[in-house]
Design a protein around this motif. Structure first.
Motif, short mmCIF file in Angstrom:
data_model
loop_
_atom_site.label_atom_id
_atom_site.label_comp_id
_atom_site.label_asym_id
_atom_site.label_seq_id
_atom_site.Cartn_x
_atom_site.Cartn_y
_atom_site.Cartn_z
N HIS A 4 24.81 -29.80 21.47
CA HIS A 4 25.83 -28.76 21.46
C HIS A 4 25.54 -27.60 22.41
CE1 HIS A 4 27.47 -30.94 18.16
NE2 HIS A 4 26.47 -30.66 17.35
N ALA A 5 24.40 -27.62 23.08
CA ALA A 5 24.02 -26.49 23.93
C ALA A 5 25.02 -26.25 25.05
CB ALA A 5 22.62 -26.70 24.51
N GLY A 6 25.40 -27.28 25.76
CA GLY A 6 26.36 -27.13 26.86
C GLY A 6 27.70 -26.61 26.38
N ARG A 7 28.18 -27.16 25.27
CA ARG A 7 29.46 -26.72 24.71
C ARG A 7 29.40 -25.25 24.31
NH1 ARG A 7 32.39 -29.11 19.30
NH2 ARG A 7 34.26 -27.84 19.46
N ILE A 9 27.40 -22.85 25.51
CA ILE A 9 27.35 -22.01 26.71
C ILE A 9 28.73 -21.93 27.35
CG2 ILE A 9 26.42 -21.81 29.05
CD1 ILE A 9 23.84 -23.18 27.91
N TRP A 10 29.38 -23.07 27.51
CA TRP A 10 30.70 -23.11 28.14
C TRP A 10 31.70 -22.26 27.34
CZ3 TRP A 10 35.54 -24.58 26.57
CH2 TRP A 10 36.51 -24.59 27.58
N THR A 11 31.71 -22.42 26.03
CA THR A 11 32.63 -21.66 25.19
C THR A 11 32.40 -20.16 25.36
OG1 THR A 11 32.85 -23.40 23.54
CG2 THR A 11 33.28 -21.15 22.80
N ARG A 12 31.16 -19.76 25.28
CA ARG A 12 30.83 -18.34 25.36
C ARG A 12 31.26 -17.74 26.70
NH1 ARG A 12 26.82 -15.45 27.25
NH2 ARG A 12 25.38 -17.16 27.66
N LEU A 13 30.91 -18.39 27.78
CA LEU A 13 31.24 -17.87 29.10
C LEU A 13 32.74 -17.94 29.38
CD1 LEU A 13 28.25 -19.28 31.17
CD2 LEU A 13 28.55 -16.97 30.24
N PRO A 42 18.32 -27.22 17.82
CA PRO A 42 19.71 -27.69 17.85
C PRO A 42 20.60 -26.79 16.99
CG PRO A 42 18.39 -29.10 16.43
CD PRO A 42 17.44 -28.11 17.05
N MET A 43 21.83 -26.58 17.45
CA MET A 43 22.79 -25.83 16.65
C MET A 43 23.23 -26.73 15.49
SD MET A 43 26.50 -24.19 17.66
CE MET A 43 27.38 -25.73 17.66
N PRO A 44 23.15 -26.23 14.27
CA PRO A 44 23.60 -27.04 13.14
C PRO A 44 25.09 -27.38 13.25
CG PRO A 44 22.26 -25.20 12.39
CD PRO A 44 22.55 -24.97 13.84
N ASP A 45 25.43 -28.58 12.88
CA ASP A 45 26.83 -29.04 12.94
C ASP A 45 27.78 -28.18 12.11
OD1 ASP A 45 26.14 -31.09 14.64
OD2 ASP A 45 26.09 -32.63 13.07
N LEU A 48 30.22 -26.02 14.10
CA LEU A 48 31.26 -26.60 14.96
C LEU A 48 32.67 -26.18 14.55
CD1 LEU A 48 29.82 -30.15 15.65
CD2 LEU A 48 29.96 -28.21 17.23
N PRO A 49 33.00 -26.15 13.26
CA PRO A 49 34.35 -25.69 12.88
C PRO A 49 34.63 -24.24 13.31
CG PRO A 49 33.37 -26.89 11.06
CD PRO A 49 32.29 -26.69 12.10
N LYS A 50 33.61 -23.38 13.30
CA LYS A 50 33.81 -21.99 13.74
C LYS A 50 34.06 -21.92 15.25
CE LYS A 50 33.22 -18.42 11.85
NZ LYS A 50 34.20 -17.45 11.36
N ILE A 51 33.40 -22.80 16.01
CA ILE A 51 33.64 -22.86 17.45
C ILE A 51 35.06 -23.36 17.71
CG2 ILE A 51 32.95 -23.98 19.62
CD1 ILE A 51 30.85 -22.00 18.65
#
Length: 126
Positions: A4-7, A9-13, A42-45, A48-51
């Motif tokens: 989930h790291a790439g996702r 970073i992409w979301t934040r930026l 690792p980001m806990p799954d 993901l719903p909050k993202i």
């Protein structure tokens, strides 16, 4: 890199958020976001719903501004309270996120974005 790291970073930026802004949204410490982005942990799954919710809120806000038409004034990008006083439904998101939303709505061609002389935010005005 963790899954989930790439996702993250992409979301934040993409949404104009700092690590601290994203941490506030997720209800975690900024250090957690930093560790997830650097793949130290690792980001806990469960986050993901909050993202996904953040993306939905962003898309809904763009649509709301776009269909409202008229002009939207942007205030000081560092004045959280002025932003939240005008758009309380988007607290705890920061003004920098709102700047991204309004500029994306402006690209659709139905709304004009201005920069307020008095640094106050405004809702759609026709």
């Amino acid at each position: 890199m963790t899954p989930h790291a790439g996702r993250l970073i992409w979301t934040r930026l993409d949404l104009g958020l700092t690590k601290s802004n994203l941490a506030d949204w997720l209800g975690v410490h900024q250090k957690s976001v930093s560790r997830w982005e650097r793949s130290e942990r690792p980001m806990p799954d469960e986050f993901l719903p909050k993202i996904d919710e953040l993306h939905c809120i962003t898309n809904d806000a763009i649509e709301r501004v776009d269909t409202g038409g008229g002009t939207v004034a942007l205030g000081d990008p560092e004045d959280f309270h002025a932003f939240w006083d005008t758009w309380p439904e988007y607290e705890p998101l920061p003004p920098s996120w709102w700047w991204v939303v309004t500029h994306r709505a402006q690209q659709r061609g139905h709304v004009t974005v201005t920069y307020a002389d008095d640094n106050r935010y405004s809702r759609n005005q026709k």
